[in-house]
Design a protein around this motif. Structure first.
Motif, short mmCIF file in Angstrom:
data_model
loop_
_atom_site.label_atom_id
_atom_site.label_comp_id
_atom_site.label_asym_id
_atom_site.label_seq_id
_atom_site.Cartn_x
_atom_site.Cartn_y
_atom_site.Cartn_z
N ARG A 1 1.05 -1.03 -0.51
CA ARG A 1 0.15 0.41 -0.06
C ARG A 1 0.55 0.62 0.21
NH1 ARG A 1 -4.40 -1.08 4.59
NH2 ARG A 1 -2.68 -0.89 6.03
N LYS A 2 0.33 2.10 -0.32
CA LYS A 2 1.40 3.39 -0.71
C LYS A 2 0.51 4.24 -0.74
CE LYS A 2 3.01 0.63 -4.53
NZ LYS A 2 2.13 -0.39 -4.17
N TYR A 3 1.13 5.36 0.00
CA TYR A 3 0.74 6.83 0.55
C TYR A 3 1.80 8.34 0.55
CZ TYR A 3 -3.38 4.13 2.70
OH TYR A 3 -4.74 3.27 2.79
N ILE A 4 1.45 9.37 0.25
CA ILE A 4 2.13 10.29 -0.08
C ILE A 4 1.51 11.36 1.14
CG2 ILE A 4 3.04 12.06 -1.71
CD1 ILE A 4 3.89 9.44 -2.55
N TYR A 5 1.93 12.04 1.73
CA TYR A 5 1.92 12.68 3.04
C TYR A 5 1.90 14.14 2.12
CZ TYR A 5 1.63 14.75 6.92
OH TYR A 5 1.25 15.94 7.97
N VAL A 6 1.56 14.87 2.23
CA VAL A 6 1.74 16.24 1.55
C VAL A 6 1.55 16.78 3.06
CG1 VAL A 6 0.59 17.96 1.08
CG2 VAL A 6 -0.43 15.63 -0.45
N PRO A 7 3.66 17.48 2.67
CA PRO A 7 3.38 18.13 3.84
C PRO A 7 4.50 19.64 3.83
CG PRO A 7 5.64 17.30 3.28
CD PRO A 7 4.09 17.23 1.97
N ILE A 8 3.72 20.09 2.71
CA ILE A 8 3.56 21.30 2.17
C ILE A 8 2.49 22.32 1.43
CG2 ILE A 8 6.50 21.38 1.48
CD1 ILE A 8 5.65 20.88 -1.05
N ASN A 9 2.52 23.15 0.88
CA ASN A 9 1.42 23.95 0.61
C ASN A 9 1.76 23.56 -1.34
OD1 ASN A 9 -0.31 26.43 -1.19
ND2 ASN A 9 -0.17 27.26 0.74
N HIS A 10 0.51 22.88 -1.19
CA HIS A 10 0.92 21.69 -2.61
C HIS A 10 0.87 22.44 -4.10
CE1 HIS A 10 -3.44 22.58 -1.45
NE2 HIS A 10 -3.66 22.54 -3.08
N ALA A 11 0.67 23.79 -3.52
CA ALA A 11 0.35 25.51 -5.21
C ALA A 11 1.27 26.14 -5.16
CB ALA A 11 -0.92 25.27 -5.14
N VAL A 12 2.03 26.31 -5.98
CA VAL A 12 3.40 27.14 -5.66
C VAL A 12 2.83 27.83 -5.51
CG1 VAL A 12 4.46 28.41 -7.77
CG2 VAL A 12 4.28 25.50 -7.58
N GLU A 13 1.22 29.11 -6.31
CA GLU A 13 0.79 29.92 -5.86
C GLU A 13 -0.26 29.76 -4.68
OE1 GLU A 13 0.20 28.57 -8.81
OE2 GLU A 13 1.51 29.66 -10.94
N PRO A 14 0.71 29.81 -3.59
CA PRO A 14 -0.59 29.46 -2.15
C PRO A 14 -1.87 30.06 -2.27
CG PRO A 14 1.62 31.20 -1.53
CD PRO A 14 1.57 30.59 -3.64
N ASN A 15 -1.93 30.91 -2.82
CA ASN A 15 -3.15 31.74 -2.43
C ASN A 15 -4.66 30.78 -3.99
OD1 ASN A 15 -2.12 33.03 -0.14
ND2 ASN A 15 -1.88 34.78 -1.24
N ASP A 16 -4.05 30.33 -4.63
CA ASP A 16 -4.84 29.34 -5.72
C ASP A 16 -4.65 28.57 -5.33
OD1 ASP A 16 -6.64 29.35 -7.31
OD2 ASP A 16 -4.83 29.93 -9.07
N ASN B 1 -4.29 7.61 -9.27
CA ASN B 1 -5.16 5.59 -9.09
C ASN B 1 -3.76 4.90 -8.48
OD1 ASN B 1 -7.33 6.60 -9.79
ND2 ASN B 1 -6.93 6.14 -12.23
N HIS B 2 -2.89 5.25 -9.13
CA HIS B 2 -1.05 4.07 -8.74
C HIS B 2 -1.11 4.28 -6.81
CE1 HIS B 2 2.99 2.02 -8.80
NE2 HIS B 2 3.08 2.40 -8.14
N PHE B 3 -1.76 5.67 -5.81
CA PHE B 3 -1.36 5.46 -4.82
C PHE B 3 -2.79 4.78 -4.14
CE2 PHE B 3 1.70 8.03 -5.98
CZ PHE B 3 2.52 7.75 -5.96
N ASP B 4 -2.56 5.18 -2.74
CA ASP B 4 -4.05 4.40 -1.96
C ASP B 4 -4.73 5.10 -1.60
OD1 ASP B 4 -3.86 0.60 -1.50
OD2 ASP B 4 -1.99 1.33 -2.07
N GLY B 5 -3.95 6.43 -1.24
CA GLY B 5 -4.41 7.78 -0.71
C GLY B 5 -3.29 8.67 -0.86
N PHE B 6 -3.83 9.76 -0.62
CA PHE B 6 -3.22 11.01 0.59
C PHE B 6 -3.59 11.95 1.36
CE2 PHE B 6 -3.59 10.87 -4.79
CZ PHE B 6 -2.02 10.93 -5.42
N LEU B 7 -2.45 12.23 2.03
CA LEU B 7 -2.77 12.65 3.68
C LEU B 7 -2.30 13.91 3.71
CD1 LEU B 7 -1.20 9.59 5.05
CD2 LEU B 7 -3.09 10.17 4.88
N THR B 8 -2.94 14.91 4.25
CA THR B 8 -3.06 16.62 4.54
C THR B 8 -3.21 16.06 5.87
OG1 THR B 8 -4.98 17.31 4.60
CG2 THR B 8 -3.28 17.20 3.24
N ALA B 9 -2.56 17.37 7.25
CA ALA B 9 -2.75 17.39 8.19
C ALA B 9 -3.48 18.09 8.46
CB ALA B 9 -1.69 18.40 8.91
#
Length: 502
Positions: free
Chosen positions: A243-258, A276-284
């Motif tokens: 099983r494969k998950y990606i935790y998103v530790p940063i602001n995912h957008a280069v332009e943080p206000n968009d 679809n390759h991943f079982d999910g994505f995680l944020t704080a």
């Protein structure tokens, strides 16, 4: 087994590493075997993790794995233990010893920083005084590698050993366009009796390493990548039942206000292109999860707190008289995007009205930028009131000394310090950037959300709280209650259980 993919654990870490450390302790507390996976060759790793109360079996490093050095007893090695030639004469210095045979110096023996003569390396010289070879010792007391240098002094080969001295791996280097060493080939020597295995670089080796971790696991393996730049590509290459998950530790957008339509971060883009390759994505935070769901409706995105608290009773909050009066706190990188200059100028306004106010900033940054901010402190005549405290691995022991935490960043990926501070009864004042402040702070209850760029309003709110003990006490208790009710270890663990279904 659960593996949390990271690049390294350093003496000074970011929230990415601290999130992984919090999680591995949480999982192991509830008897779910978990390890932090690190990629970088680091001979001090097993010294460093002790600073953060991590056990050796809570981390697995790629080089340790291939060197059969994941479980090695520690022994202390000094110069006298190196079996130097009998004719050698040793001159002992503070940081290294010089070894002579007659009038010619043959080597230097360097010591591990902060220790008394504990061997870290031994470099050998040719007749002209050029370094031709260097032996590298691991903190645990075994010779870990040898570096070989060409006539131009540039690295051409690194040879890695098992603790018994067998050659486990070799890495060859060629000059890049600037003449600097560039890894050209890595060889695992007779790996598991299968002969030599060849890899172009450490990225390819790391992908193989993850597949080996998965293959050796008798149960289902779960990978959670904490650093997208380290984990996304090798997980995309891993086509097995893990099983494969990606935790998103940063602001995912280069332009943080968009966040919904703005350009996606370059390291995250390949993952969401192949969600679809991943079982999910995680944020704080739920806010970031919602933004990602709007962008990728078919992707599985969940929010789980990166910080956990023990349940607490109301009388466990530290009362204001026990804290340093009029003490302000910042925790995070000392960098321009965190608007440190604006923080300092805001505090100058506070200090004008509350002369005994103090401001401590915990965190690290580039020496040049820290120097600039130190000069600004002098310019503002705040040298006796503002202190750059650098990075503190035991920051949890510091929070109870402070009354307020402030953050005026442009963007961030849910700063851990906000939740940690609230867990110690510290109200938080922050700009409402993406992500964190709006998720953690109840405006007027556990802290305040201040309009972006409004330093005057921030300073006024700090000054008001510093001079209103009743209001400060009320916010402090509310912040404490919020943290210990909503981010308890059990509640966060239950969320992990529902997500991962174990």
């Amino acid at each position: 087994m659960f593996y949390f993919i990271n690049e390294y654990i350093l003496q000074k870490n970011s929230s990415v590493e601290h999130t992984a450390m919090n999680r591995v302790k949480l999982f192991n507390h509830y008897k779910q075997p978990a390890q932090i996976v690190t990629k970088t060759y680091d001979r001090l790793l097993h010294q460093t993790i002790g600073t953060f109360n991590l056990a050796d079996d809570e981390i697995v490093n790629m080089f340790d794995f291939f060197q059969h050095a994941t479980d090695v007893p520690t022994q202390v090695l000094h110069t006298d233990d190196l079996n130097l030639p009998l004719a050698s004469e040793v001159t002992v210095g503070a940081n290294f010893s010089q070894v002579f045979e007659g009038d010619r110096q043959t080597s230097n023996v360097g010591f591990i920083p902060g220790t008394i003569g504990r061997v870290f390396y031994q470099e050998f010289f040719d007749g002209l005084g050029n370094v031709i070879e260097t032996n590298l010792w691991d903190w645990r007391g075994f010779k870990s590698a040898t570096q070989y240098f060409g006539q131009n002094g540039k690295l051409i080969l690194e040879r890695y050993y098992t603790p018994t001295g067998a050659i486990a791996m070799e890495q060859f280097f060629v000059p890049d366009t600037n003449g600097q060493p560039l890894a050209s080939r890595i060889i695992l020597k007779d790996y598991q009796g299968r002969g030599d295995l060849f890899f172009q670089n450490t990225d390819d080796l790391f992908a193989f390493f993850l597949s080996e971790l998965s293959n050796q696991d008798p149960a289902t393996t779960t990978f959670i990548s904490d650093r997208p730049g380290t984990g996304v590509q090798p997980l995309l290459a891993l086509n097995d039942n893990s099983r494969k998950y990606i935790y998103v530790p940063i602001n995912h957008a280069v332009e943080p206000n968009d966040p919904v339509h703005g350009t996606l971060d370059g390291f995250l883009a390949p993952a969401f292109e192949h969600f679809n390759h991943f079982d999910g994505f995680l944020t704080a935070t739920e806010q970031q999860a919602d933004h990602l769901k709007q962008r990728y409706p078919q992707a599985k995105v969940n929010a789980i707190s990166a910080v956990t608290m023990l349940p607490a009773t109301k009388d466990q909050v530290v009362d204001q008289p026990q804290r340093r009066p009029h003490s302000l706190l910042y925790v995070g990188r000392i960098a321009a995007d965190k608007q440190i200059e604006q923080l300092l100028r805001m505090f100058a306004l506070v200090h004008d009205q509350v002369p005994d106010a103090t401001f401590d900033l915990f965190g690290y940054g580039s020496p040049e930028y820290v120097k600039q901010m130190t000069a600004l402190v002098q310019e503002l005549k705040l040298t006796t009131s503002v202190t750059f405290k650098d990075y503190d691995p035991h920051l949890a022991d510091q929070y109870d000394h402070y009354q307020l935490l402030v953050n005026m960043a442009l963007a961030d990926g849910a700063p851990l310090a906000m939740q940690e501070a609230m867990g110690h009864g510290i109200p938080v004042l922050s700009y409402p950037f993406n992500y964190g402040p709006q998720a953690f702070i109840q405006d007027g209850v556990t802290g305040y959300l201040i309009d972006r760029g409004n330093s005057l309003a921030m300073a006024d709110k700090v000054r008001t709280l510093f001079t209103d003990d009743a209001q400060l006490t009320k916010l402090s208790q509310a912040a404490f209650d919020e943290a210990h009710q909503n981010w308890t270890r059990r509640k966060v663990w239950n969320r992990w259980q529902r997500l991962l279904q174990f």
